[in-house]
Design a protein around this motif. Structure first.
Motif, PDB file in Angstrom:
ATOM      1  N   GLU A  62       4.726  29.609  18.572  1.00 24.95           N
ATOM      2  CA  GLU A  62       3.870  29.776  19.738  1.00 24.95           C
ATOM      3  C   GLU A  62       2.976  30.990  19.525  1.00 24.95           C
ATOM      4  OE1 GLU A  62       6.249  27.967  23.486  1.00 24.95           O
ATOM      5  OE2 GLU A  62       7.064  29.858  22.709  1.00 24.95           O
ATOM      6  N   ARG A  63       1.746  30.892  20.019  1.00 26.51           N
ATOM      7  CA  ARG A  63       0.774  31.962  19.847  1.00 26.51           C
ATOM      8  C   ARG A  63       0.209  32.376  21.214  1.00 26.51           C
ATOM      9  NH1 ARG A  63       3.209  32.601  15.924  1.00 26.51           N
ATOM     10  NH2 ARG A  63       2.679  31.892  13.822  1.00 26.51           N
ATOM     11  N   ALA A  64      -0.550  33.472  21.212  1.00 26.44           N
ATOM     12  CA  ALA A  64      -1.083  34.025  22.448  1.00 26.44           C
ATOM     13  C   ALA A  64      -2.280  33.247  22.973  1.00 26.44           C
ATOM     14  CB  ALA A  64      -1.472  35.485  22.238  1.00 26.44           C
ATOM     15  N   SER A  65      -2.885  32.392  22.120  1.00 27.20           N
ATOM     16  CA  SER A  65      -4.066  31.638  22.552  1.00 27.20           C
ATOM     17  C   SER A  65      -4.202  30.396  21.673  1.00 27.20           C
ATOM     18  CB  SER A  65      -5.316  32.517  22.470  1.00 27.20           C
ATOM     19  OG  SER A  65      -6.421  31.888  23.106  1.00 27.20           O
ATOM     20  N   TRP A  66      -5.358  29.755  21.740  1.00 28.82           N
ATOM     21  CA  TRP A  66      -5.576  28.472  21.068  1.00 28.82           C
ATOM     22  C   TRP A  66      -5.439  28.599  19.554  1.00 28.82           C
ATOM     23  CZ3 TRP A  66     -10.621  26.155  23.583  1.00 28.82           C
ATOM     24  CH2 TRP A  66     -10.436  26.051  24.971  1.00 28.82           C
ATOM     25  N   ILE A  67      -4.892  27.557  18.952  1.00 28.74           N
ATOM     26  CA  ILE A  67      -4.763  27.468  17.494  1.00 28.74           C
ATOM     27  C   ILE A  67      -5.886  26.579  16.978  1.00 28.74           C
ATOM     28  CG2 ILE A  67      -3.318  26.632  15.601  1.00 28.74           C
ATOM     29  CD1 ILE A  67      -1.202  27.215  18.323  1.00 28.74           C
ATOM     30  N   TYR A  68      -6.707  27.138  16.093  1.00 23.29           N
ATOM     31  CA  TYR A  68      -7.841  26.398  15.539  1.00 23.29           C
ATOM     32  C   TYR A  68      -7.597  25.876  14.126  1.00 23.29           C
ATOM     33  CZ  TYR A  68     -11.227  27.756  19.181  1.00 23.29           C
ATOM     34  OH  TYR A  68     -11.928  27.912  20.355  1.00 23.29           O
ATOM     35  N   ALA A  69      -6.698  26.522  13.377  1.00 22.59           N
ATOM     36  CA  ALA A  69      -6.587  26.188  11.958  1.00 22.59           C
ATOM     37  C   ALA A  69      -5.143  26.251  11.482  1.00 22.59           C
ATOM     38  CB  ALA A  69      -7.446  27.148  11.127  1.00 22.59           C
ATOM     39  N   LEU A  70      -4.768  25.272  10.662  1.00 21.59           N
ATOM     40  CA  LEU A  70      -3.502  25.254   9.937  1.00 21.59           C
ATOM     41  C   LEU A  70      -3.820  25.025   8.466  1.00 21.59           C
ATOM     42  CD1 LEU A  70      -1.381  22.959  12.293  1.00 21.59           C
ATOM     43  CD2 LEU A  70      -1.098  25.431  11.991  1.00 21.59           C
ATOM     44  N   CYS A  71      -3.031  25.623   7.575  1.00 21.03           N
ATOM     45  CA  CYS A  71      -3.307  25.500   6.141  1.00 21.03           C
ATOM     46  C   CYS A  71      -2.017  25.649   5.350  1.00 21.03           C
ATOM     47  CB  CYS A  71      -4.306  26.580   5.721  1.00 21.03           C
ATOM     48  SG  CYS A  71      -4.694  26.595   3.956  1.00 21.03           S
ATOM     49  N   LEU A  77       3.121  27.599   5.286  1.00 20.20           N
ATOM     50  CA  LEU A  77       2.154  27.139   6.279  1.00 20.20           C
ATOM     51  C   LEU A  77       1.556  28.354   6.975  1.00 20.20           C
ATOM     52  CD1 LEU A  77       0.956  24.623   7.781  1.00 20.20           C
ATOM     53  CD2 LEU A  77       2.805  24.919   9.453  1.00 20.20           C
ATOM     54  N   TYR A  78       0.228  28.362   7.115  1.00 23.36           N
ATOM     55  CA  TYR A  78      -0.487  29.459   7.759  1.00 23.36           C
ATOM     56  C   TYR A  78      -1.222  28.928   8.982  1.00 23.36           C
ATOM     57  CZ  TYR A  78       0.221  32.295   3.527  1.00 23.36           C
ATOM     58  OH  TYR A  78       0.768  32.990   2.494  1.00 23.36           O
ATOM     59  N   ASP A  79      -1.449  29.815   9.970  1.00 25.79           N
ATOM     60  CA  ASP A  79      -2.222  29.433  11.151  1.00 25.79           C
ATOM     61  C   ASP A  79      -3.146  30.554  11.574  1.00 25.79           C
ATOM     62  OD1 ASP A  79      -0.934  30.953  13.700  1.00 25.79           O
ATOM     63  OD2 ASP A  79       0.697  30.342  12.382  1.00 25.79           O
ATOM     64  N   GLY A  80      -4.241  30.171  12.254  1.00 21.37           N
ATOM     65  CA  GLY A  80      -5.193  31.119  12.817  1.00 21.37           C
ATOM     66  C   GLY A  80      -5.822  30.524  14.056  1.00 21.37           C
ATOM     67  N   THR A  89       3.239  30.769   9.427  1.00 23.33           N
ATOM     68  CA  THR A  89       3.692  30.119  10.651  1.00 23.33           C
ATOM     69  C   THR A  89       5.203  30.094  10.804  1.00 23.33           C
ATOM     70  OG1 THR A  89       1.746  28.691  10.492  1.00 23.33           O
ATOM     71  CG2 THR A  89       3.489  27.994  11.993  1.00 23.33           C
ATOM     72  N   GLN A  90       5.908  29.667   9.779  1.00 28.89           N
ATOM     73  CA  GLN A  90       7.325  29.373   9.938  1.00 28.89           C
ATOM     74  C   GLN A  90       8.229  30.589   9.823  1.00 28.89           C
ATOM     75  OE1 GLN A  90       6.593  26.154   7.108  1.00 28.89           O
ATOM     76  NE2 GLN A  90       7.886  24.850   8.368  1.00 28.89           N
ATOM     77  N   ASP A  91       7.780  31.635   9.132  1.00 31.46           N
ATOM     78  CA  ASP A  91       8.635  32.822   9.050  1.00 31.46           C
ATOM     79  C   ASP A  91       8.139  33.965   9.939  1.00 31.46           C
ATOM     80  OD1 ASP A  91       6.487  33.875   7.649  1.00 31.46           O
ATOM     81  OD2 ASP A  91       7.468  33.790   5.704  1.00 31.46           O
ATOM     82  N   GLY A  92       7.050  33.708  10.693  1.00 29.76           N
ATOM     83  CA  GLY A  92       6.602  34.680  11.682  1.00 29.76           C
ATOM     84  C   GLY A  92       6.012  35.952  11.116  1.00 29.76           C
TER      85      GLY A  92
END
Length: 263
Positions: A62-71, A77-80, A89-92
Motif C-alpha cells: 500500500e502507498r500514500a497515493s496513486w500508483i502509476y508504474a510497476l516494473c 518488483l519496483y513501483d512508483g 515493492t515486495q520487501d518495502g
C-alpha cells in the motif's frame, strides 16, 4: 489458446482473446493504471493506492497515493507514483525520492530508469538523462536503444536527444517488426516517419503487441487492432471506462486467469 490480453478499464480488469468476448477478472476500488508480469505472476496498481497480486487478489503493498508504474528488474518488483518515490515493492525498501510524480519505470540493459513530471533519471544513481521540456509518461525498449515519451514527444533516453515531436502529448508506444509506433490525441503514428497509421476519435492511451498484432486502446473505452482498423470503425472490444493499460499474456498465464472476478 495462444494467450491473450489483460485489459485495465477503469477499476475493472478484463481478459480478452481474439474471437472471444471479454470477461471480468477482478475489480478494484478505483482505476487501475499499471500492469506488470514479475516472477511468473501478474501485478496491478492504480488509484486505490494499492498493489495487488492480480490473480490471487492479495494485497502486496500500500502507498500514500496513486500508483502509476510497476516494473520487474533484476529479480525484484519496483513501483512508483504520485507519492514521488520508487520502492522495491515486495520487501518495502525505499530506493529513491523524486520532487514530483513518478509516472514510468523501465528496466533496460541491467539498469532501471524512472520518469515523470521531473524528467528522466537513472533510478539507482539519480543520474539525470538529459532535460525534457515536460513530463515523461513512459518508456519503450527498441533493440539496444531505449526511448522515452511524454508531453515533449519522443526522446532517445540514453542520448537525451529528440526523436519525434507531436502536436500533443505522446501517451503510449510499442514496437512491431522493427517499426516503432506511438499514440496519443488523434490516433497512432509511425514514430520515425510521423505517418498516421490509424485515426481515433479519442486519445490512444495504451498500445500493446500480442501474437504479432498491434493493438490500441482509447479514452472512449475501445480496443482496436491498430493496423487492421485505420479509421476506428471496427472496435474489437467496447467497455465502460477508459482503458489505461493492456498487457500481453502468454498461454501459461492467460490460461490461469479465472473466468469471473472475485479478487
Amino acid at each position: 489458446m495462444s494467450g491473450g490480453l489483460l485489459v485495465a478499464s477503469g477499476p475493472q480488469l478484463f481478459a480478452w482473446a481474439p474471437g472471444c468476448e471479454p470477461w471480468l477478472v477482478a475489480e478494484r476500488d478505483d482505476h487501475v493504471r499499471t500492469l506488470c508480469v514479475h516472477d511468473g505472476c501478474i501485478f496491478d496498481g492504480g488509484d486505490s493506492n494499492t498493489i495487488y497480486d492480480t490473480l490471487g487478489g492479495v494485497v502486496v503493498a500500500e502507498r500514500a497515493s496513486w500508483i502509476y508504474a510497476l516494473c520487474s528488474h533484476d529479480g525484484a518488483l519496483y513501483d512508483g507514483g504520485r507519492y514521488a518515490q520508487v520502492w522495491r515493492t515486495q520487501d518495502g525498501e525505499l530506493v529513491n525520492w523524486r520532487d514530483n510524480w513518478v509516472r514510468a519505470l523501465c528496466s533496460h540493459a541491467g539498469v532501471i530508469y524512472d520518469g515523470g513530471d521531473y524528467g528522466v533519471w537513472q533510478t539507482g544513481t539519480s543520474r539525470e538523462m538529459g532535460s525534457r521540456p515536460g513530463a515523461c509518461y513512459g518508456f519503450a525498449a527498441v533493440g539496444d536503444a531505449l526511448l522515452d515519451f511524454g508531453e515533449y514527444g519522443v526522446c532517445d533516453t540514453l542520448l537525451g536527444a529528440p526523436v519525434a515531436q507531436r502536436s500533443a502529448s505522446v501517451l503510449a508506444m510499442a514496437t512491431l517488426g522493427g517499426t516503432i509506433y506511438d499514440g496519443g490525441a488523434g490516433g497512432v503514428y509511425e514514430t520515425r516517419s510521423g505517418e498516421t497509421v490509424a485515426q481515433r476519435a479519442s486519445p490512444v492511451m495504451s498500445l500493446g503487441v500480442h501474437n504479432g498484432v498491434l493493438y490500441d486502446a482509447t479514452g472512449h473505452f475501445q480496443l482496436h487492432a491498430t493496423l487492421e482498423d485505420p479509421q476506428g470503425d471496427s472496435p474489437l472490444v467496447e467497455l465502460d471506462a477508459p482503458i489505461h493499460a493492456i498487457l500481453s499474456l502468454p498461454a501459461v498465464l492467460f490460461d490461469a486467469v479465472p473466468s469471473s472476478g472475485s479478487s
